[in-house]
Write an enzyme that holds these catalytic residues in place. Sequence first.
Site: not given
Length: 377
Positions: A70, A135, A350
């Site tokens: 994920d 996660e 991210h």
Amino acid sequence: MSDVLDFTRALIEQRSLTPDDAGCQALIAARLSAAGFACESMRFGDVDNLWAVHVGTNQEPTLVLLGHTDVVPSGPVEEWTNDPFTPDIRDGKLYGRGAADMKGSVAAFVVAMERFAREHAGHRGRVALLVTSDEEGIALDGVRKVADAFRERGERIDWCITGEPSSKATLGDLLRVGRRGSLSATLTVRGIQGHVAYPERARNPVHEAMPALAELAARRWDDGYETFPPTSLQISNILAGTGANNVIPGELQVLFNLRYNPHWDAARLERECDAIIARHCSDYAIDWHRSGEPFYTPDGELRQVCRDVLKEFAGAAPEESTGGGTSDARFIAPLGAHCVEIGPVNASIHKVDEHVSVADLERLPDLYFELMRRLLA
């Protein structure tokens, strides 16, 4: 195009926004099944987990490579140079959501495990892959649930290597040997709403909570542990009031988090915080969320092998660190496993235009293969 680069691109193309695996694990299972691994799908709720095992000449020891399929949301797509789920190579870097965190590592795991099973079919013990699609989210039905299932059926894990992007500047310059625990709290302090001109007819929850919050924030919880920094409490949000400046609020809500080292466990920290708050607040409630306890892998065979291999790949001995946030290794360590984390450079994770060095990605299967070889061959 190399095998690991091609497979990483295939995984990035799957829009696996947490907790949706979006078919990544089916791609992984197809390859590992063909390589002689026994693959087991372990679905809990909306979360997919894959457990793939290759058994050598006996059942012990067991080395697990741990990862997740994920990814976090991309953020504003218009800020990306290219579509975040259309992998793109520019200037020696592979761009796409999950390139570094952590589809690159997962692809490298698969390529390395295929080679290891082919070249060392008679290895000792078991080598296994565990991947989850939970996660980056709340992590309730992923490795946490798998670990519960393993505990019930007596599944033994000796060593665990997590592929989280841990390197700082160059591949292999950091070996993560532990992580702090994380404990979050939602504190609600209840008062009595009233007019600010008549405080005797009200009870201000902000005034009651301020000394407690000051004490929590100022406390030195410990002086650190081994390579762990001191435990830290951070207040992240405070909410109260009606929006008017002449109304004493009837309720205050505070969010805070503790990142703690092995001097503590969650239950003890909860009791300590509750005792501080109780000295100042007459009517309150705390909702706790235990993200995971700290873990620390002492020096031994796993750390020594990792240290030696990373020194060869990076050209210098790695920094051995317990920094960073949390990872799914926090659920594997309580099973008795020694856990470390080794992965690519984490500078872009991210972020918009997340990327991984193509050169690093193409070396990563060799790194994981060498770890497997030295531990099990």
